[in-house]
Design an enzyme around this catalytic site. Structure first.
Site, PDB file in Angstrom:
ATOM      1  N   GLU A   1      74.955 171.023 163.036  1.00 48.23           N
ATOM      2  CA  GLU A   1      74.221 170.132 163.928  1.00 48.23           C
ATOM      3  C   GLU A   1      73.320 170.936 164.861  1.00 48.23           C
ATOM      4  O   GLU A   1      73.482 172.148 165.035  1.00 48.23           O
ATOM      5  CB  GLU A   1      75.227 169.297 164.743  1.00 48.23           C
ATOM      6  CG  GLU A   1      74.623 168.261 165.685  1.00 48.23           C
ATOM      7  CD  GLU A   1      73.723 167.258 164.994  1.00 48.23           C
ATOM      8  OE1 GLU A   1      72.617 167.656 164.545  1.00 48.23           O
ATOM      9  OE2 GLU A   1      74.105 166.081 164.905  1.00 48.23           O
TER      10      GLU A   1
ATOM     11  N   HIS B   1      79.152 163.075 158.514  1.00 51.33           N
ATOM     12  CA  HIS B   1      80.599 163.165 158.690  1.00 51.33           C
ATOM     13  C   HIS B   1      81.183 161.903 159.328  1.00 51.33           C
ATOM     14  O   HIS B   1      80.474 161.097 159.939  1.00 51.33           O
ATOM     15  CB  HIS B   1      80.941 164.377 159.567  1.00 51.33           C
ATOM     16  CG  HIS B   1      80.365 164.281 160.961  1.00 51.33           C
ATOM     17  ND1 HIS B   1      80.927 163.497 161.961  1.00 51.33           N
ATOM     18  CD2 HIS B   1      79.270 164.855 161.513  1.00 51.33           C
ATOM     19  CE1 HIS B   1      80.218 163.603 163.061  1.00 51.33           C
ATOM     20  NE2 HIS B   1      79.192 164.412 162.818  1.00 51.33           N
TER      21      HIS B   1
END
Length: 203
Positions: free
Chosen positions: A78, A5
């Site tokens: 994550e 990202h």
């Protein structure tokens, strides 16, 4: 293709984000738009993303250009960082020197667990990309730095003690893995690193 990202405020402040849902900042949005223009030219068939907003927002930039829908997969999140989330690297080093040296949050998600979780998501995505009727077989997976590095290491069959061999992914950069004769290979790593965009308000 494994795409990290774009930048967030916590990235810029060197804070451990983990599964805290921090959105892209202005720089990250510009990074995503710029990288998406490059990736769209590869004509992907599939976009799969972590459901955290910084990843989903990055994936949305590519979806707008390709017309593809984004499939969200929470297994691409994550690493959960427990009490480290929101702390800067300096704060973690001062408060948890032993755990910092091993990069292991005391109440966070263990490295092997992250590797298995993300590798399983990558296997599922690869299976979908190889289904009949898929043209290029190219899937873009949008996730997070540690998650992608650990999942990719597991996919490549690297032992746990060598997970640190692969360096980190920069914001909005990507790695490319491919499969040949049922073996995964790393074709590119940390590609597409781009200069920081010039923001309109001169910051």
């Amino acid at each position: 293709m494994l795409w990290r990202h774009g930048q967030t405020v916590w990235n810029a402040e060197r804070r451990f984000q983990g599964q805290s849902d921090i959105p892209l900042d202005e720089t990250g949005q510009a990074q995503a738009e710029r990288a998406a223009r490059l990736l769209a030219g590869l004509r992907p068939d599939l976009i799969v993303s972590s459901d955290l907003s910084r990843a989903a927002g990055t994936a949305a930039a590519l979806a707008r250009l390709t017309g593809l829908e984004v499939t969200l997969d929470k297994d691409l999140r994550e690493r959960h960082g427990g009490c480290w989330e929101g702390l800067t690297d300096t704060e973690i080093r001062a408060r948890y020197p032993v755990e910092h040296a091993n990069w292991s949050p005391p109440d966070g998600e263990p490295t092997p667990v992250v590797a298995e979780r993300v590798a399983a998501a990558l296997h599922r995505t690869a299976a979908t990309a190889s289904e009949p009727g898929v043209t290029t077989g190219l899937a873009v997976v949008v996730s997070h730095g540690a998650a992608l590095r650990l999942g990719m290491s597991r996919l490549l069959g690297m032992p746990d003690e060598l997970f640190g061999v692969l360096g980190p992914l920069s914001n909005c950069s990507w790695s490319v893995v491919g499969r040949r004769r049922d073996r995964w290979r790393l074709l590119e790593h940390n590609a597409g690193t781009l200069p920081e965009p010039i923001l309109s308000d001169d910051r």
